[in-house]
Design a protein around this motif. Sequence first.
Motif, PDB file in Angstrom:
ATOM      1  N   MET A 103       7.494  -7.302   4.933  1.00 32.52           N
ATOM      2  CA  MET A 103       6.138  -6.821   4.689  1.00 32.52           C
ATOM      3  C   MET A 103       5.358  -6.875   5.988  1.00 32.52           C
ATOM      4  SD  MET A 103       5.362  -8.611   1.004  1.00 32.52           S
ATOM      5  CE  MET A 103       5.288 -10.253   1.693  1.00 32.52           C
ATOM      6  N   ASN A 104       4.897  -5.738   6.431  1.00 29.22           N
ATOM      7  CA  ASN A 104       4.132  -5.634   7.670  1.00 29.22           C
ATOM      8  C   ASN A 104       2.747  -5.091   7.395  1.00 29.22           C
ATOM      9  OD1 ASN A 104       6.368  -6.405   9.442  1.00 29.22           O
ATOM     10  ND2 ASN A 104       7.254  -4.428   8.906  1.00 29.22           N
ATOM     11  N   ASP A 105       1.847  -5.293   8.368  1.00 25.32           N
ATOM     12  CA  ASP A 105       0.467  -4.800   8.244  1.00 25.32           C
ATOM     13  C   ASP A 105      -0.123  -5.183   6.894  1.00 25.32           C
ATOM     14  OD1 ASP A 105      -1.164  -1.534   8.262  1.00 25.32           O
ATOM     15  OD2 ASP A 105      -1.884  -3.505   8.924  1.00 25.32           O
ATOM     16  N   LEU A 106      -0.012  -6.432   6.559  1.00 23.66           N
ATOM     17  CA  LEU A 106      -0.464  -6.903   5.249  1.00 23.66           C
ATOM     18  C   LEU A 106      -1.974  -6.801   5.106  1.00 23.66           C
ATOM     19  CD1 LEU A 106       2.019  -9.844   4.883  1.00 23.66           C
ATOM     20  CD2 LEU A 106       1.684  -8.037   3.178  1.00 23.66           C
ATOM     21  N   LYS A 107      -2.388  -6.508   3.888  1.00 23.73           N
ATOM     22  CA  LYS A 107      -3.791  -6.324   3.557  1.00 23.73           C
ATOM     23  C   LYS A 107      -4.175  -7.310   2.454  1.00 23.73           C
ATOM     24  CE  LYS A 107      -3.025  -1.366   4.262  1.00 23.73           C
ATOM     25  NZ  LYS A 107      -3.632  -1.259   5.602  1.00 23.73           N
ATOM     26  N   PRO A 108      -5.450  -7.629   2.344  1.00 19.77           N
ATOM     27  CA  PRO A 108      -5.864  -8.555   1.269  1.00 19.77           C
ATOM     28  C   PRO A 108      -5.406  -8.078  -0.115  1.00 19.77           C
ATOM     29  CG  PRO A 108      -7.632  -8.292   2.851  1.00 19.77           C
ATOM     30  CD  PRO A 108      -6.569  -7.318   3.249  1.00 19.77           C
ATOM     31  N   GLU A 109      -5.342  -6.783  -0.323  1.00 21.70           N
ATOM     32  CA  GLU A 109      -4.929  -6.265  -1.632  1.00 21.70           C
ATOM     33  C   GLU A 109      -3.435  -6.456  -1.903  1.00 21.70           C
ATOM     34  OE1 GLU A 109      -6.648  -4.629   0.723  1.00 21.70           O
ATOM     35  OE2 GLU A 109      -6.011  -2.518   0.878  1.00 21.70           O
ATOM     36  N   ASP A 110      -2.693  -6.928  -0.918  1.00 19.43           N
ATOM     37  CA  ASP A 110      -1.293  -7.275  -1.136  1.00 19.43           C
ATOM     38  C   ASP A 110      -1.136  -8.694  -1.700  1.00 19.43           C
ATOM     39  OD1 ASP A 110      -0.589  -5.584   1.931  1.00 19.43           O
ATOM     40  OD2 ASP A 110      -0.197  -4.829  -0.100  1.00 19.43           O
ATOM     41  N   THR A 111      -2.244  -9.420  -1.769  1.00 19.28           N
ATOM     42  CA  THR A 111      -2.196 -10.767  -2.314  1.00 19.28           C
ATOM     43  C   THR A 111      -1.712 -10.743  -3.763  1.00 19.28           C
ATOM     44  OG1 THR A 111      -3.941 -11.601  -0.872  1.00 19.28           O
ATOM     45  CG2 THR A 111      -3.597 -12.776  -2.948  1.00 19.28           C
ATOM     46  N   ALA A 112      -0.673 -11.508  -4.047  1.00 18.19           N
ATOM     47  CA  ALA A 112      -0.070 -11.505  -5.381  1.00 18.19           C
ATOM     48  C   ALA A 112       1.072 -12.506  -5.422  1.00 18.19           C
ATOM     49  CB  ALA A 112       0.466 -10.121  -5.737  1.00 18.19           C
TER      50      ALA A 112
ATOM     51  N   SER B 223      12.448   2.604 -12.636  1.00 24.95           N
ATOM     52  CA  SER B 223      11.985   2.057 -13.905  1.00 24.95           C
ATOM     53  C   SER B 223      11.434   0.667 -13.664  1.00 24.95           C
ATOM     54  CB  SER B 223      13.169   1.981 -14.876  1.00 24.95           C
ATOM     55  OG  SER B 223      12.931   1.078 -15.924  1.00 24.95           O
ATOM     56  N   GLU B 224      10.591   0.216 -14.549  1.00 22.35           N
ATOM     57  CA  GLU B 224      10.107  -1.160 -14.481  1.00 22.35           C
ATOM     58  C   GLU B 224      10.820  -2.044 -15.496  1.00 22.35           C
ATOM     59  OE1 GLU B 224       5.939  -1.759 -14.187  1.00 22.35           O
ATOM     60  OE2 GLU B 224       5.666  -0.260 -12.632  1.00 22.35           O
ATOM     61  N   GLU B 225      11.875  -1.531 -16.086  1.00 18.57           N
ATOM     62  CA  GLU B 225      12.617  -2.272 -17.115  1.00 18.57           C
ATOM     63  C   GLU B 225      13.738  -3.067 -16.494  1.00 18.57           C
ATOM     64  OE1 GLU B 225      11.771   1.067 -20.602  1.00 18.57           O
ATOM     65  OE2 GLU B 225      13.799   0.713 -19.887  1.00 18.57           O
ATOM     66  N   TYR B 226      13.392  -4.196 -15.946  1.00 18.85           N
ATOM     67  CA  TYR B 226      14.356  -5.117 -15.376  1.00 18.85           C
ATOM     68  C   TYR B 226      14.516  -6.309 -16.320  1.00 18.85           C
ATOM     69  CZ  TYR B 226      14.695  -2.653 -10.959  1.00 18.85           C
ATOM     70  OH  TYR B 226      14.961  -1.723  -9.994  1.00 18.85           O
ATOM     71  N   ASP B 227      15.715  -6.883 -16.337  1.00 18.87           N
ATOM     72  CA  ASP B 227      15.960  -7.931 -17.324  1.00 18.87           C
ATOM     73  C   ASP B 227      16.353  -9.279 -16.738  1.00 18.87           C
ATOM     74  OD1 ASP B 227      18.877  -5.995 -18.360  1.00 18.87           O
ATOM     75  OD2 ASP B 227      18.448  -7.035 -16.489  1.00 18.87           O
ATOM     76  N   ASN B 228      16.333  -9.407 -15.421  1.00 24.57           N
ATOM     77  CA  ASN B 228      16.574 -10.700 -14.786  1.00 24.57           C
ATOM     78  C   ASN B 228      15.461 -10.914 -13.773  1.00 24.57           C
ATOM     79  OD1 ASN B 228      19.583 -11.491 -15.612  1.00 24.57           O
ATOM     80  ND2 ASN B 228      19.543  -9.314 -15.175  1.00 24.57           N
ATOM     81  N   TRP B 229      14.849 -12.094 -13.823  1.00 21.75           N
ATOM     82  CA  TRP B 229      13.658 -12.339 -13.004  1.00 21.75           C
ATOM     83  C   TRP B 229      13.738 -13.691 -12.312  1.00 21.75           C
ATOM     84  CZ3 TRP B 229       9.885  -8.623 -12.569  1.00 21.75           C
ATOM     85  CH2 TRP B 229       9.956  -7.567 -13.475  1.00 21.75           C
ATOM     86  N   GLY B 230      13.172 -13.718 -11.104  1.00 19.65           N
ATOM     87  CA  GLY B 230      12.984 -14.987 -10.426  1.00 19.65           C
ATOM     88  C   GLY B 230      11.681 -15.624 -10.846  1.00 19.65           C
ATOM     89  N   GLN B 231      11.394 -16.781 -10.253  1.00 15.13           N
ATOM     90  CA  GLN B 231      10.198 -17.530 -10.653  1.00 15.13           C
ATOM     91  C   GLN B 231       8.951 -17.084  -9.899  1.00 15.13           C
ATOM     92  OE1 GLN B 231      12.338 -18.557  -8.416  1.00 15.13           O
ATOM     93  NE2 GLN B 231      11.057 -19.315  -6.736  1.00 15.13           N
ATOM     94  N   GLY B 232       9.137 -16.325  -8.838  1.00 13.39           N
ATOM     95  CA  GLY B 232       8.012 -15.802  -8.080  1.00 13.39           C
ATOM     96  C   GLY B 232       7.669 -16.636  -6.861  1.00 13.39           C
ATOM     97  N   THR B 233       7.071 -15.965  -5.887  1.00 10.13           N
ATOM     98  CA  THR B 233       6.586 -16.636  -4.689  1.00 10.13           C
ATOM     99  C   THR B 233       5.233 -16.041  -4.332  1.00 10.13           C
ATOM    100  OG1 THR B 233       7.147 -17.283  -2.407  1.00 10.13           O
ATOM    101  CG2 THR B 233       7.792 -15.058  -3.086  1.00 10.13           C
ATOM    102  N   LEU B 234       4.282 -16.900  -3.978  1.00  7.23           N
ATOM    103  CA  LEU B 234       2.906 -16.461  -3.763  1.00  7.23           C
ATOM    104  C   LEU B 234       2.709 -15.974  -2.333  1.00  7.23           C
ATOM    105  CD1 LEU B 234      -0.053 -16.241  -4.716  1.00  7.23           C
ATOM    106  CD2 LEU B 234      -0.331 -18.644  -4.005  1.00  7.23           C
ATOM    107  N   VAL B 235       2.116 -14.803  -2.228  1.00  4.42           N
ATOM    108  CA  VAL B 235       1.707 -14.248  -0.933  1.00  4.42           C
ATOM    109  C   VAL B 235       0.191 -14.125  -0.956  1.00  4.42           C
ATOM    110  CG1 VAL B 235       1.757 -12.222   0.554  1.00  4.42           C
ATOM    111  CG2 VAL B 235       3.862 -13.020  -0.554  1.00  4.42           C
ATOM    112  N   THR B 236      -0.446 -14.737   0.026  1.00  5.03           N
ATOM    113  CA  THR B 236      -1.902 -14.672   0.134  1.00  5.03           C
ATOM    114  C   THR B 236      -2.245 -14.086   1.494  1.00  5.03           C
ATOM    115  OG1 THR B 236      -2.149 -16.628  -1.266  1.00  5.03           O
ATOM    116  CG2 THR B 236      -4.057 -15.957   0.037  1.00  5.03           C
ATOM    117  N   VAL B 237      -3.004 -12.995   1.478  1.00  2.96           N
ATOM    118  CA  VAL B 237      -3.413 -12.344   2.722  1.00  2.96           C
ATOM    119  C   VAL B 237      -4.899 -12.602   2.915  1.00  2.96           C
ATOM    120  CG1 VAL B 237      -3.473 -10.210   4.039  1.00  2.96           C
ATOM    121  CG2 VAL B 237      -1.656 -10.593   2.349  1.00  2.96           C
ATOM    122  N   LYS B 238      -5.224 -13.302   3.986  1.00  2.00           N
ATOM    123  CA  LYS B 238      -6.594 -13.698   4.260  1.00  2.00           C
ATOM    124  C   LYS B 238      -7.314 -12.591   5.008  1.00  2.00           C
ATOM    125  CE  LYS B 238      -9.128 -17.586   6.251  1.00  2.00           C
ATOM    126  NZ  LYS B 238      -9.003 -18.863   6.991  1.00  2.00           N
ATOM    127  N   ALA B 239      -8.502 -12.266   4.491  1.00  7.05           N
ATOM    128  CA  ALA B 239      -9.282 -11.192   5.126  1.00  7.05           C
ATOM    129  C   ALA B 239      -9.825 -11.636   6.479  1.00  7.05           C
ATOM    130  CB  ALA B 239     -10.408 -10.780   4.203  1.00  7.05           C
TER     131      ALA B 239
END
Length: 122
Positions: free
Chosen positions: A83-92, A106-122
């Motif tokens: 991920m390059n040129d990150l913007k605050p709206e990429d925070t998720a 498709s958005e129909e996926y059936d195996n998922w990870g637990q997630g990792t937080l990305v925070t882009v500071k303005a």
Amino acid sequence: QVQLVESGGGLVQTGGSLRLSCAASGGIFSGYNMAWFRRAPGKERELVAAVSRSGLSTHYKDSVRGRFAISRENTKSTVDLEMNDLKPEDTAVYYCAAKSGPWYISEEYDNWGQGTLVTVKA
């Protein structure tokens, strides 16, 4: 079922870069199409990028095309999101996902990870 574990999230300034990685285990990795999703605060989950089983086909959400790059290494059972040129709206919270079968968008996926937080500071 394949198990997915994400890493690489963190806090970054606007314009900065991060590389997310997802390690898969418990399945035949090359048999899965892989994707990165994200869920921003107060918003629905959305598909950010996807890559086919072979790695030859990719798909990107319009707002990240040209800034993000998805790649996979089947010999290591990993899929990355650069991920390059990150913007605050990429925070998720970013999630790695897998689905077997033919390649299609498709958005129909059936195996998922637990997630990792990305925070882009303005």
